[in-house]
Design an enzyme around this catalytic site. Sequence first.
Site, PDB file in Angstrom:
ATOM      1  N   HIS A   1      21.239  39.408  24.848  1.00 38.53           N
ATOM      2  CA  HIS A   1      21.445  39.365  23.384  1.00 38.53           C
ATOM      3  C   HIS A   1      22.502  40.378  22.911  1.00 38.53           C
ATOM      4  CE1 HIS A   1      17.922  36.903  23.639  1.00 38.53           C
ATOM      5  NE2 HIS A   1      17.110  37.919  23.861  1.00 38.53           N
TER       6      HIS A   1
ATOM      7  N   LYS B   1      12.117  40.328  34.115  1.00 39.45           N
ATOM      8  CA  LYS B   1      12.500  40.272  32.690  1.00 39.45           C
ATOM      9  C   LYS B   1      11.626  41.234  31.885  1.00 39.45           C
ATOM     10  CE  LYS B   1      13.927  38.817  28.627  1.00 39.45           C
ATOM     11  NZ  LYS B   1      13.589  37.477  28.143  1.00 39.45           N
TER      12      LYS B   1
ATOM     13  N   HIS C   1      15.880  42.257  27.587  1.00 42.18           N
ATOM     14  CA  HIS C   1      16.018  41.795  26.198  1.00 42.18           C
ATOM     15  C   HIS C   1      16.325  43.021  25.336  1.00 42.18           C
ATOM     16  CE1 HIS C   1      14.390  39.986  22.351  1.00 42.18           C
ATOM     17  NE2 HIS C   1      14.099  41.265  22.159  1.00 42.18           N
TER      18      HIS C   1
ATOM     19  N   HIS D   1      14.185  29.370  28.877  1.00 33.40           N
ATOM     20  CA  HIS D   1      12.736  29.463  29.050  1.00 33.40           C
ATOM     21  C   HIS D   1      12.145  28.065  29.208  1.00 33.40           C
ATOM     22  CE1 HIS D   1      12.706  33.705  27.686  1.00 33.40           C
ATOM     23  NE2 HIS D   1      13.613  33.311  26.805  1.00 33.40           N
TER      24      HIS D   1
ATOM     25  N   ASP E   1      19.341  30.698  25.675  1.00 36.24           N
ATOM     26  CA  ASP E   1      18.013  31.066  25.157  1.00 36.24           C
ATOM     27  C   ASP E   1      17.252  29.851  24.660  1.00 36.24           C
ATOM     28  OD1 ASP E   1      15.900  32.764  24.771  1.00 36.24           O
ATOM     29  OD2 ASP E   1      16.742  33.821  23.062  1.00 36.24           O
TER      30      ASP E   1
ATOM     31  N   HIS F   1      20.032  32.403  30.678  1.00 37.36           N
ATOM     32  CA  HIS F   1      18.930  32.890  29.852  1.00 37.36           C
ATOM     33  C   HIS F   1      18.292  31.693  29.169  1.00 37.36           C
ATOM     34  CE1 HIS F   1      17.118  36.236  27.276  1.00 37.36           C
ATOM     35  NE2 HIS F   1      16.610  35.109  26.788  1.00 37.36           N
TER      36      HIS F   1
END
Length: 417
Positions: free
Chosen positions: A247, A186, A227, A64, A319, A62
């Site tokens: 999460h 996602k 998410h 970005h 993340d 996870h």
Amino acid sequence: MAVRFEAELLIPGEGAPIPNGTLVVEGPTIRYAGPTEGAPEAAPGERTHTVPVLMPGLWDCHCHLMGLRTSNPDELARTPVATQVARAAFDAQKALRAGFTSVREVGGHGLLIARAIDEGTIPGPHVYGSGMMLSPTGGHGDFHSYPLPFVQSLAEANGFSGVCDGVPDCLRAVRRCLRLGARVIKICATGGVLSDLDHPEHAQFSPEELRAIAEEAARAERIVAAHCHGKAGILAALAAGIRTIEHGSFLDGEAVDRLLEAQAMLVPTRFVVHQLVTVGKGTGLTDAMFAKATAIADRHRESLRLAVRRGVPIAAGSDIFASTPQTGIAWGMHGGELVRLVEDGGMSPLQAIQAGTANGPRTLGPQAPRSGQLREGFAADFLVVRRDPVRDITVLADPENVQQVWKDGRPAVERPA
């Protein structure tokens, strides 16, 4: 010709470490991994490398590739896309140098970066990207401080977030992601922390929208990454057939039961929660963002510990989304998630290593490569590490402890012994 490594310790990714282990690699594939006494005889002229510790290349499930210089995602709306991509290309190299040979990139420029990496233009890990992060209007993926038409135009410009409402629009959004080559879909099934107006516990998307997204993804053999902070969103996502929960901040006994029944994966992203609270507002967070991060931090830790105790399958995901170390959540810091899984989640170091290696491909469902383990027939993505991370998991949080990185059977990073 095959390449042979003899290690004081071989960590397979799944299963017990092997003292005095040998790894034999032929081309991009592992031919043998196991005790030295059982290894095939070396061929004439075959070179043997003697190393301290061998382990699979790490997975971040996870993250970005956004190319941001602060912790505030609103920067995406103010920064030229070419600048974002240029930064993200350099960030991908940082992940590889930290020992991460594979990343599941769940909203950002991953699909663009993957193309350049795969063609050999730039160095980087294997990138399994989602393209857009799908959100309802007003949801976590919406940019609440900008006019809606401008936000909708951003999806076309930077490919990070796609706002979609109603079943037909959600189907169209999934198909647009697939058209771009997404390996995973996602979505935002609850509100989030780094968005101004929505609440992390509030569910987003209707049950009908969630089912449509999951079914459309499944038809293309893609898994959906949801998410989810709040329990209502977690339960709704699982009921719709979604099988990775990102999460999981408000898990309780019932939610854990549903995760186990569905054989779903949890990607807890403890690192980012810990760092946002620790580093604080100085990295670009608004007051509202910082307040939400602080409000969920302890509850997130309790949920992680509950999931670990109950045996929920967990994959490591940091993340991380920033390009600068000052944010505390910069590319290259991925190994910090393994430390948090141990120190905050109660995992043993060996469990955390499995979460960061063998469990990684499982977050891609049918798209999963044969990776994440030192095992015959698997991809030759592996690391030479200076010290034993089973004894001290913090070894993997410092890229300098990763002496060599091999990707597809070829050396990608090498530091002096």
